[in-house]
Write an enzyme that holds these catalytic residues in place. Structure first.
Site, PDB file in Angstrom:
ATOM      1  N   GLU A  17       0.811  -1.213   0.000  1.00 15.59           N
ATOM      2  CA  GLU A  17       0.000   0.000   0.000  1.00 15.59           C
ATOM      3  C   GLU A  17       0.849   1.269   0.000  1.00 15.59           C
ATOM      4  O   GLU A  17       0.518   2.255  -0.683  1.00 15.59           O
ATOM      5  CB  GLU A  17      -0.928   0.008   1.220  1.00 15.59           C
ATOM      6  CG  GLU A  17      -1.972  -1.088   1.220  1.00 15.59           C
ATOM      7  CD  GLU A  17      -1.543  -2.352   1.944  1.00 15.59           C
ATOM      8  OE1 GLU A  17      -2.412  -3.053   2.481  1.00 15.59           O
ATOM      9  OE2 GLU A  17      -0.315  -2.623   1.973  1.00 15.59           O
ATOM     10  N   LYS A  19       3.907   1.647  -1.131  1.00 21.07           N
ATOM     11  CA  LYS A  19       4.542   1.771  -2.447  1.00 21.07           C
ATOM     12  C   LYS A  19       3.618   2.510  -3.418  1.00 21.07           C
ATOM     13  O   LYS A  19       4.024   3.492  -4.071  1.00 21.07           O
ATOM     14  CB  LYS A  19       4.868   0.384  -3.002  1.00 21.07           C
ATOM     15  CG  LYS A  19       5.235   0.359  -4.479  1.00 21.07           C
ATOM     16  CD  LYS A  19       5.303  -1.065  -5.013  1.00 21.07           C
ATOM     17  CE  LYS A  19       5.500  -1.086  -6.516  1.00 21.07           C
ATOM     18  NZ  LYS A  19       6.811  -0.567  -6.935  1.00 21.07           N
ATOM     19  N   ILE A 431      22.485  -1.541 -19.386  1.00 22.31           N
ATOM     20  CA  ILE A 431      22.698  -2.676 -18.494  1.00 22.31           C
ATOM     21  C   ILE A 431      21.754  -3.830 -18.817  1.00 22.31           C
ATOM     22  O   ILE A 431      22.042  -4.973 -18.498  1.00 22.31           O
ATOM     23  CB  ILE A 431      22.550  -2.242 -17.025  1.00 22.31           C
ATOM     24  CG1 ILE A 431      23.561  -1.140 -16.704  1.00 22.31           C
ATOM     25  CG2 ILE A 431      22.759  -3.408 -16.078  1.00 22.31           C
ATOM     26  CD1 ILE A 431      25.009  -1.513 -16.991  1.00 22.31           C
ATOM     27  N   SER A 433      17.717  -3.931 -18.916  1.00 19.17           N
ATOM     28  CA  SER A 433      16.265  -3.781 -18.909  1.00 19.17           C
ATOM     29  C   SER A 433      15.852  -2.394 -19.379  1.00 19.17           C
ATOM     30  O   SER A 433      16.573  -1.414 -19.190  1.00 19.17           O
ATOM     31  CB  SER A 433      15.720  -4.033 -17.503  1.00 19.17           C
ATOM     32  OG  SER A 433      16.303  -3.147 -16.571  1.00 19.17           O
ATOM     33  N   ARG A 515      10.582   0.644  -4.021  1.00 21.07           N
ATOM     34  CA  ARG A 515      10.981  -0.515  -4.825  1.00 21.07           C
ATOM     35  C   ARG A 515      10.879  -1.794  -3.999  1.00 21.07           C
ATOM     36  O   ARG A 515      11.447  -1.884  -2.911  1.00 21.07           O
ATOM     37  CB  ARG A 515      12.414  -0.315  -5.325  1.00 21.07           C
ATOM     38  CG  ARG A 515      13.072  -1.536  -5.918  1.00 21.07           C
ATOM     39  CD  ARG A 515      12.589  -1.839  -7.306  1.00 21.07           C
ATOM     40  NE  ARG A 515      13.422  -2.865  -7.925  1.00 21.07           N
ATOM     41  CZ  ARG A 515      12.973  -3.806  -8.734  1.00 21.07           C
ATOM     42  NH1 ARG A 515      11.694  -3.845  -9.044  1.00 21.07           N
ATOM     43  NH2 ARG A 515      13.786  -4.691  -9.268  1.00 21.07           N
ATOM     44  N   TRP A 561      19.608 -13.509  -3.920  1.00 24.59           N
ATOM     45  CA  TRP A 561      18.315 -12.831  -4.024  1.00 24.59           C
ATOM     46  C   TRP A 561      17.146 -13.812  -4.004  1.00 24.59           C
ATOM     47  O   TRP A 561      16.038 -13.481  -4.405  1.00 24.59           O
ATOM     48  CB  TRP A 561      18.272 -11.958  -5.272  1.00 24.59           C
ATOM     49  CG  TRP A 561      19.039 -10.679  -5.073  1.00 24.59           C
ATOM     50  CD1 TRP A 561      19.641 -10.247  -3.936  1.00 24.59           C
ATOM     51  CD2 TRP A 561      19.272  -9.665  -6.053  1.00 24.59           C
ATOM     52  NE1 TRP A 561      20.256  -9.032  -4.140  1.00 24.59           N
ATOM     53  CE2 TRP A 561      20.046  -8.656  -5.428  1.00 24.59           C
ATOM     54  CE3 TRP A 561      18.914  -9.505  -7.391  1.00 24.59           C
ATOM     55  CZ2 TRP A 561      20.452  -7.512  -6.104  1.00 24.59           C
ATOM     56  CZ3 TRP A 561      19.327  -8.364  -8.065  1.00 24.59           C
ATOM     57  CH2 TRP A 561      20.081  -7.375  -7.429  1.00 24.59           C
ATOM     58  N   HIS A 641      27.660  -7.431 -14.380  1.00 23.79           N
ATOM     59  CA  HIS A 641      27.274  -6.147 -13.778  1.00 23.79           C
ATOM     60  C   HIS A 641      27.171  -6.319 -12.278  1.00 23.79           C
ATOM     61  O   HIS A 641      26.653  -7.325 -11.792  1.00 23.79           O
ATOM     62  CB  HIS A 641      25.922  -5.670 -14.329  1.00 23.79           C
ATOM     63  CG  HIS A 641      25.369  -4.478 -13.591  1.00 23.79           C
ATOM     64  ND1 HIS A 641      25.935  -3.227 -13.681  1.00 23.79           N
ATOM     65  CD2 HIS A 641      24.317  -4.352 -12.743  1.00 23.79           C
ATOM     66  CE1 HIS A 641      25.256  -2.385 -12.928  1.00 23.79           C
ATOM     67  NE2 HIS A 641      24.269  -3.043 -12.336  1.00 23.79           N
ATOM     68  N   HIS A 694      18.515   5.732 -10.633  1.00 26.30           N
ATOM     69  CA  HIS A 694      17.591   5.669  -9.508  1.00 26.30           C
ATOM     70  C   HIS A 694      16.930   7.020  -9.242  1.00 26.30           C
ATOM     71  O   HIS A 694      16.048   7.124  -8.395  1.00 26.30           O
ATOM     72  CB  HIS A 694      18.324   5.186  -8.256  1.00 26.30           C
ATOM     73  CG  HIS A 694      18.852   3.796  -8.401  1.00 26.30           C
ATOM     74  ND1 HIS A 694      20.105   3.545  -8.901  1.00 26.30           N
ATOM     75  CD2 HIS A 694      18.286   2.585  -8.159  1.00 26.30           C
ATOM     76  CE1 HIS A 694      20.294   2.230  -8.942  1.00 26.30           C
ATOM     77  NE2 HIS A 694      19.214   1.632  -8.495  1.00 26.30           N
TER      78      HIS A 694
END
Length: 753
Positions: A17, A19, A431, A433, A515, A561, A641, A694
């Site tokens: 919420e 975000k 990079i 995406s 994020r 991750w 990367h 960012h």
């Protein structure tokens, strides 16, 4: 009887919420008042979860609109000069995200987690100035919401300064006395809020090797803080590793309690012996705050009994090993998760904590409690014996490994590659995406729910790839990417195609700001049933005469991750993942792909916090990267990367990975990182990020040209690639297009100079 605590609670919302409220505000669609309304609802809900679980000490001030370190910067007035004149949320979000006139503050990983914090910027002239309004308001808010047993969370002065950077070469720790004076003022203000005030001061810097140099500062600083008011009790909180050096000092001090992690530093006998001869209260972190597997409550109870041999009940609190910020909120939305019984997310960990407290304190369970204990024991037993876990073919392949290196040395490979590719100096690329638009997410979601056909889905994905290629060609980039429209996440996408993984529907975890990531659940032996990227990459290559990069996530990043099974060494699991990437690279190059990027964004993140554990990690991490790429021919160029990291202590390890090109995030730190590569005589090529993705601001041609010239002061043109500092997934096309166009224009200017 032992009491309970929670180190900290997630804040993004169980359905993200916060975000969505933040992003709506940033897009200009709603007011900040709407964000505040959502925040108020979330805090009340989170406190109620803990009240319902009978938690004895509930955190206040663990909520943030963006980041707790950023909140500390505001609380103590450590505002960088470039943001002078701003106030309120304009100031707050400009520091985090940048604005039209000023770049954002640097961001990096919080110890060895995937959470990012805003790095304080100090100079020798910094003047701290306390603003306690946020903390005071939240405490009062909690009391009004029915929290009778609050503890106030703060980031400690030593950790704050130890994690700061300076802009003038001065030592941030020189400000310790000045900053501590502001903490004294803060504690004095907080002491007036209630008859008894408990303050958890987080000092996780003391679980690192820096503890040896910093431990002597504990007693003078914390004796002062503990003496501010008689009604204030201070918890010196640590997590993620042992803190033996700190314990040795805390026992000499006036501090009321210390928090230790009994999950990631299970053997704490040295600390327990020190504490047993003192009057200090122990906050023992027993419920894993960084992983999602159900706790073996009987085993946890045995640990508590061992602790009680040193610490009596009245001096013992049991709780989470760290903030639950690092795990998803709750399993209640997971209707189709096959391994659900083996899992415990944030809210479920509160239940585990309640049950553990009951176990260690004795007494009868109610009917519901008894059934929950039996369910816990059943889950532990079934996980050990399930056929889903073991794959003998995978185990045998790992056992038979002998080759980890490429057949040709870098010096020979680069000659072959340069002759093959014929790229200009300072080759440009990205990079990987491109923006994940709402329309793109809708298409993927519709296909996942079988609302559209496979043909319709593939047609839309191909259209996006075509548009990405057209833009890149018009922009003038030298090496292209397909934009990754088919991928939801750089780890989850691969995990979905690997055997041994499961996936949550709502297991979101905050990475930074708004994020969030949804880590996959690695529960069994891992293998690749079929190629994962070949069809999409070869389609993209067929649409252009320029080189198209294949995009893969590396084994160490997939490991770091993911939420990884805790019943097998991580080094063995990483080898299983490396073999999956090995097979994919082999298929890609056979399909004609000449450049393949194997991202190890989380390579540094996985480093142990204590140097005695680093060699073992470096060995398996480097071996697994090399294993994953050793299928590549000499003419196949391997890129990698890495995200925000300090490289000075691992540069030799990066060199040992033997990638042909490494791209790194340097936009917020100038050319300082690059100097490390020069200092060791790094031979391979490097792509330092020339602008910060960012931040939503669009860098000018002049800014990027100045950045490139700064890079050229360190390394020659022949060794440099030019690219943004990270993937462009989270940005919007109106930001991405002009930024990349300006980047290419800047490169052309430099090439002509």
């Amino acid at each position: 009887m032992s009491k309970s605590f929670v180190t900290g609670f997630p804040r993004i919302g169980e359905q993200r919420e916060l975000k969505f409220a933040l992003e709506s505000f940033w897009a200009g669609k709603t007011s900040f008042g709407e964000v505040e309304k959502v925040a108020t609802e979330l805090k009340k809900r989170h406190w109620n979860y803990q009240i319902d679980a009978k938690v004895d000490l509930i955190s206040v001030n663990d909520f943030s609109y963006y980041d707790l370190m950023l909140d500390n910067i505001v609380t103590f007035g450590a505002i960088p000069p470039r943001f002078a004149g701003l106030s309120g949320y304009d100031l707050y979000f400009s520091m985090a995200r940048g604005n039209a006139n000023s770049v954002a503050m640097e961001m990096t990983k919080w110890f060895n987690t995937n959470y990012h914090y805003i790095v304080p910027e100090l100079s020798r002239d910094v003047k701290f100035n306390l603003d306690s309004s946020k903390i005071v308001a939240e405490y009062k808010e909690a009391k009004e919401a029915g929290v009778k047993n609050a503890k106030i969370n703060l980031i400690g002065p030593i950790t704050f300064l130890a994690l700061s950077k300076t802009t003038d070469g001065s030592n941030a720790l020189d400000h310790l006395d000045a900053l501590s004076s502001e903490y004294v003022k803060l504690i004095a203000e907080l002491s007036k809020l209630d008859n008894e005030i408990i303050i958890q001061i987080d000092e996780p810097i003391f679980v690192t090797d820096r503890a040896a140099e910093l431990a002597s500062k504990i007693v003078p600083i914390y004796d002062t803080l503990a003496s501010v008011a008689d009604n204030v009790k201070i918890i010196f909180m640590t997590y993620f590793e042992h803190a033996n050096e700190a314990v040795a000092q805390v026992v000499k001090s006036k501090i009321w309690a210390i928090g230790l992690d009994f999950v990631h530093a299970a053997c704490q006998e040295e600390a327990l012996k020190l504490l047993s001869n003192s009057d200090k209260v122990l906050f023992a972190g027993l419920i894993d705050g960084r992983n999602v597997w159900v706790s073996n409550l009987d085993a946890k109870a045995e640990i508590v009994n061992k602790i009680k041999a040193f610490i009596p009940d009245e001096r013992l609190y049991i709780g989470t090993s760290c903030s639950l910020l690092h795990v998803p909120y709750t399993l209640k939305y997971e209707e189709n998760l096959s391994i659900k019984e083996w899992l415990a997310f944030g809210v479920e960990k509160l239940t585990e904590l309640r049950l553990l407290k009951k176990l260690v304190n004795g007494g009868d369970f109610c009917e519901i409690g008894s059934s929950l204990i039996e369910a816990n024991r059943s889950a532990i037993a079934s996980r050990k014996t399930s056929e889903l876990i073991n794959d003998i073919n995978v185990q045998n392949r790992v056992k038979s490994l002998t080759k980890f290196d490429r057949d040709t040395a870098y010096e020979e490979r680069i000659k072959i590659q340069k002759a093959t590719f014929n790229l200009p100096e300072l080759p440009t690329t990205t990079i990987g995406s491109f923006p994940q638009t709402p329309e793109l997410r809708q298409v993927r979601n519709a296909y996942k729910k079988s609302l559209i056909t496979k043909e319709s889905y593939e047609s839309e994905i191909k259209k996006y790839i075509d548009d990405c290629i057209k833009f890149q060609e018009e922009c003038g980039l030298d090496v292209l990417v397909h934009g990754e429209p088919e991928r939801n996440d750089m780890v989850e996408y691969f995990g979905e195609q690997l055997k041994g993984y499961a996936f949550s529907a709502n297991g979101w975890v905050q990475s930074y700001g708004s994020r969030c990531v949804k880590p996959p659940l690695l529960f069994g032996d891992v293998s690749r049933p079929a190629p994962m990227t070949v069809d999409w990459i070869t389609y993209a290559q067929s649409r252009t005469s320029k080189i198209m990069k294949g995009m893969l996530t590396g084994p160490v990043t997939i490991l770091n991750w993911s939420f990884v099974r805790d019943d097998k060494p991580r080094s063995e699991i990483a080898k299983e993942l490396a073999l999956c990437i090995y097979d994919e690279i082999d298929d890609l190059q056979k399909a004609g792909i000449k450049i393949i990027q194997v991202d190890e964004a989380a390579f540094k993140e996985g480093y142990p916090l204590r140097k005695e554990n680093i060699p073992a990690y470096e060995k398996f991490a480097v071996d697994c990267f090399k294993l994953s790429v050793c299928a590549a021919n000499a003419s196949t160029q391997i890129h990698t990367h890495m995200c925000y990291s300090e490289f000075n202590d691992i540069i030799k390890t990066i060199e040992a990975m033997d990638a042909d090109v490494i791209s790194i995030e340097t936009a917020r730190s100038g050319n300082e990182l690059l100097k490390i590569f020069k200092s060791v005589g790094y031979k391979q090529e490097v792509g330092p990020g020339v602008y910060d993705i960012h931040s939503p601001r669009i860098p000018t041609v002049e800014e990027i040209a100045a950045q490139i010239n700064a890079l050229l002061e360190v390394l020659p043109k022949s060794q440099l690639w030019i690219n943004p500092d990270c993937g462009l997934k989270t940005r919007k096309w109106p930001e991405v297009k002009p930024s990349l166009e300006n980047m290419v224009k800047a490169v052309k200017i430099i090439r002509m100079s």
